[in-house]
Enzyme design. Sequence first.
Site, PDB file in Angstrom:
ATOM      1  N   ARG A 197      40.535  32.586  30.619  1.00 31.91           N
ATOM      2  CA  ARG A 197      41.972  32.809  30.874  1.00 31.91           C
ATOM      3  C   ARG A 197      42.895  32.258  29.542  1.00 31.91           C
ATOM      4  O   ARG A 197      44.171  32.078  30.178  1.00 31.91           O
ATOM      5  CB  ARG A 197      42.551  32.607  32.257  1.00 31.91           C
ATOM      6  CG  ARG A 197      42.284  33.463  33.423  1.00 31.91           C
ATOM      7  CD  ARG A 197      42.440  34.813  33.129  1.00 31.91           C
ATOM      8  NE  ARG A 197      41.097  35.354  32.711  1.00 31.91           N
ATOM      9  CZ  ARG A 197      39.968  35.537  33.105  1.00 31.91           C
ATOM     10  NH1 ARG A 197      39.858  35.351  34.363  1.00 31.91           N
ATOM     11  NH2 ARG A 197      39.050  36.198  32.600  1.00 31.91           N
TER      12      ARG A 197
ATOM     13  N   SER B 214      46.937  36.118  39.779  1.00 30.39           N
ATOM     14  CA  SER B 214      46.518  34.878  40.171  1.00 30.39           C
ATOM     15  C   SER B 214      47.458  33.882  39.776  1.00 30.39           C
ATOM     16  O   SER B 214      47.786  34.060  38.781  1.00 30.39           O
ATOM     17  CB  SER B 214      45.043  34.583  39.806  1.00 30.39           C
ATOM     18  OG  SER B 214      44.197  35.616  40.270  1.00 30.39           O
TER      19      SER B 214
ATOM     20  N   GLU C 164      48.402  30.288  35.702  1.00 31.52           N
ATOM     21  CA  GLU C 164      48.094  31.285  34.915  1.00 31.52           C
ATOM     22  C   GLU C 164      49.318  32.069  34.295  1.00 31.52           C
ATOM     23  O   GLU C 164      48.987  32.056  33.224  1.00 31.52           O
ATOM     24  CB  GLU C 164      47.055  32.362  35.784  1.00 31.52           C
ATOM     25  CG  GLU C 164      46.419  33.243  34.941  1.00 31.52           C
ATOM     26  CD  GLU C 164      45.622  34.245  35.660  1.00 31.52           C
ATOM     27  OE1 GLU C 164      44.786  33.720  36.361  1.00 31.52           O
ATOM     28  OE2 GLU C 164      45.982  35.635  35.404  1.00 31.52           O
TER      29      GLU C 164
HETATM   30  C1  LIG Z   1      48.578  42.471  40.802  1.00 28.15           C
HETATM   31  C2  LIG Z   1      48.181  41.693  39.470  1.00 28.15           C
HETATM   32  C3  LIG Z   1      46.896  41.604  39.247  1.00 28.15           C
HETATM   33  C4  LIG Z   1      46.436  41.092  38.016  1.00 28.15           C
HETATM   34  N1  LIG Z   1      44.957  41.012  37.874  1.00 28.15           N
HETATM   35  C5  LIG Z   1      44.470  40.300  36.708  1.00 28.15           C
HETATM   36  C6  LIG Z   1      43.144  40.233  36.661  1.00 28.15           C
HETATM   37  O1  LIG Z   1      42.489  40.570  37.386  1.00 28.15           O
HETATM   38  N2  LIG Z   1      42.770  39.444  35.331  1.00 28.15           N
HETATM   39  C7  LIG Z   1      43.733  38.969  34.573  1.00 28.15           C
HETATM   40  O2  LIG Z   1      43.221  38.473  33.378  1.00 28.15           O
HETATM   41  N3  LIG Z   1      44.953  39.103  34.750  1.00 28.15           N
HETATM   42  C8  LIG Z   1      45.498  39.526  35.666  1.00 28.15           C
HETATM   43  N4  LIG Z   1      46.687  39.868  36.212  1.00 28.15           N
HETATM   44  C9  LIG Z   1      47.767  39.121  35.114  1.00 28.15           C
HETATM   45  C10 LIG Z   1      48.352  40.356  33.938  1.00 28.15           C
HETATM   46  O3  LIG Z   1      48.294  41.817  34.556  1.00 28.15           O
HETATM   47  C11 LIG Z   1      47.805  40.247  32.836  1.00 28.15           C
HETATM   48  O4  LIG Z   1      47.552  38.991  32.228  1.00 28.15           O
HETATM   49  C12 LIG Z   1      48.019  41.069  31.490  1.00 28.15           C
HETATM   50  O5  LIG Z   1      47.428  41.242  30.520  1.00 28.15           O
HETATM   51  C13 LIG Z   1      49.520  40.809  31.442  1.00 28.15           C
HETATM   52  O6  LIG Z   1      50.108  41.921  30.612  1.00 28.15           O
HETATM   53  P1  LIG Z   1      51.642  42.167  30.147  1.00 28.15           P
HETATM   54  O7  LIG Z   1      51.827  42.991  29.301  1.00 28.15           O
HETATM   55  O8  LIG Z   1      52.129  42.444  31.541  1.00 28.15           O
HETATM   56  O9  LIG Z   1      52.222  40.949  29.655  1.00 28.15           O
HETATM   57  P2  LIG Z   1      53.602  40.285  30.083  1.00 28.15           P
HETATM   58  O10 LIG Z   1      53.492  39.499  31.345  1.00 28.15           O
HETATM   59  O11 LIG Z   1      54.707  41.030  29.538  1.00 28.15           O
HETATM   60  O12 LIG Z   1      53.560  38.631  29.054  1.00 28.15           O
HETATM   61  C14 LIG Z   1      52.327  37.909  29.246  1.00 28.15           C
HETATM   62  C15 LIG Z   1      52.445  36.850  28.015  1.00 28.15           C
HETATM   63  O13 LIG Z   1      51.896  37.500  26.982  1.00 28.15           O
HETATM   64  C16 LIG Z   1      53.062  37.458  25.896  1.00 28.15           C
HETATM   65  N5  LIG Z   1      52.890  38.710  25.174  1.00 28.15           N
HETATM   66  C17 LIG Z   1      52.855  40.100  25.848  1.00 28.15           C
HETATM   67  N6  LIG Z   1      52.448  41.093  24.861  1.00 28.15           N
HETATM   68  C18 LIG Z   1      52.372  40.403  23.637  1.00 28.15           C
HETATM   69  C19 LIG Z   1      52.228  40.969  22.364  1.00 28.15           C
HETATM   70  N7  LIG Z   1      52.037  42.256  22.001  1.00 28.15           N
HETATM   71  N8  LIG Z   1      52.123  39.883  21.378  1.00 28.15           N
HETATM   72  C20 LIG Z   1      52.395  38.608  21.680  1.00 28.15           C
HETATM   73  N9  LIG Z   1      52.441  38.089  23.021  1.00 28.15           N
HETATM   74  C21 LIG Z   1      52.614  38.918  23.691  1.00 28.15           C
HETATM   75  C22 LIG Z   1      54.422  37.631  26.487  1.00 28.15           C
HETATM   76  O14 LIG Z   1      55.135  36.869  25.684  1.00 28.15           O
HETATM   77  C23 LIG Z   1      53.885  36.463  27.657  1.00 28.15           C
HETATM   78  O15 LIG Z   1      53.840  35.092  27.138  1.00 28.15           O
HETATM   79  C24 LIG Z   1      47.361  40.652  37.126  1.00 28.15           C
HETATM   80  C25 LIG Z   1      48.632  40.631  37.429  1.00 28.15           C
HETATM   81  C26 LIG Z   1      49.269  41.285  38.660  1.00 28.15           C
HETATM   82  C27 LIG Z   1      50.579  41.499  38.772  1.00 28.15           C
END
Ligand SMILES: Cc1cc2nc3c(=O)[nH]c(=O)nc-3n(C[C@H](O)[C@H](O)[C@H](O)COP(=O)(O)OP(=O)(O)OC[C@H]3O[C@@H](n4cnc5c(N)ncnc54)[C@H](O)[C@@H]3O)c2cc1C
Length: 355
Positions: free
Chosen positions: A167, A246, A347
């Site tokens: 992670r 998480s 996380e």
């Molecule tokens: C219901 C639920 C279930 C989930 N299950 C999992 C799981 O099973 N496994 C897991 O690993 N995660 C899980 N997650 C967490 C999350 O979905 C992941 O970490 C996902 O990859 C985040 O993507 P996002 O586009 O929403 O990022 P955001 O939340 O928008 O951003 C997260 C971070 O990444 C940075 N970021 C985003 N895009 C970029 C980019 N293009 N360049 C540089 N930095 C960037 C942001 O600035 C921030 O710091 C879950 C979340 C939820 C709500």
Amino acid sequence: MPSVRDQVLLAGLTTLGVGGPARRFVRAGTEAELIAAVRDADQRAEPLLILGGGSNLVIADTGFPGTVVQVATRGIEQAAGPDADTVRLTVAAGEDWDGVVASCVAAGLSGLECLSGIPGLTGATPIQNVGAYGQEVAEVITTVRVYDRATGEVAELAGPDCGFGYRTSMFKRDSSRRRVVLAVTFRLRRSELSGPVRYAELARALGVPEGGRAPLATVREAVLALRRGKGMVLDPADPDSRSAGSFFTNPVLDDAQFAALQKLVGAEVPIPRFPAGPGQVKVPAAWLIGQAGFGKGHPGPGGARISTKHTLALVNPGGATAADIAGLAGVIHDQVRDQLGVDLACEPILVGLSL
Ligand SMILES: Cc1cc2nc3c(=O)[nH]c(=O)nc-3n(C[C@H](O)[C@H](O)[C@H](O)COP(=O)(O)OP(=O)(O)OC[C@H]3O[C@@H](n4cnc5c(N)ncnc54)[C@H](O)[C@@H]3O)c2cc1C
């Protein structure tokens, strides 16, 4: 032209539904717009927050005192891989992650199927090396194309140079947020069958032995069903899915830390654990939280609570603030530390907040 607005409320752009306004908000629909928006913010020396799907963010109620750039780039290109049975898929950062996984499953491309149902965008997947059910993106990422804010150049980073860990990655560890992910290239295998199923719960659901394989579509359906049971698929009808996933990572303990924990809980209490390298084990954070006295549905301030389906997710069923979520997380963190001597790590990325 990118759309630029002032004072955009961020709560509606995060899955937790908390967060105040962005002072300036830019939606970047092309790679050129994304780079230009980041350069512009950097030239003004403004704080910058890159926003994907907002599913791993907890943003303060006071909002963000700078520019938020929302990634809305699109595009998927497929090329031949190094071997006859592999392909290279290059995906723009703004592509919806689960849409990419679904299309790979439908096209008979194996390597991402266990990552079904994870919210957010493709560009965020390398940030914390998203993983679930025994797979993580690090296994199939060959390159990450980034805009490097330190040099002002676009660079291609090879997967092994991204510092991927459980992670985490060098992108997440770097507090200066130097690199903006523009696109990610995955190496996938042409196969109607999944990779080896390594996660016991998933293997049981599929009726295959651990290490066995199953049809891609069957694996996707089984993963989605397991995730729904835990409120881990976004669903407007399920308040338990209004979370950031998480909230704590599973701590990795060395032999001495594990022995200390065993002593605290009593020698007769079996502690669940998974191997995590020589002399190290990973202990489920959900188990530690339960052991410290928090059950499913445990209430926090302002309506924030622990999910009724999974002790590891903190949810905002409606009406809670970022301060409420952080307050509940802080109480859990401190109680686990004080009772069990384990320092849980968050996380999600906390923006303008600390526990
Ligand atoms: C219901 C639920 C279930 C989930 N299950 C999992 C799981 O099973 N496994 C897991 O690993 N995660 C899980 N997650 C967490 C999350 O979905 C992941 O970490 C996902 O990859 C985040 O993507 P996002 O586009 O929403 O990022 P955001 O939340 O928008 O951003 C997260 C971070 O990444 C940075 N970021 C985003 N895009 C970029 C980019 N293009 N360049 C540089 N930095 C960037 C942001 O600035 C921030 O710091 C879950 C979340 C939820 C709500």
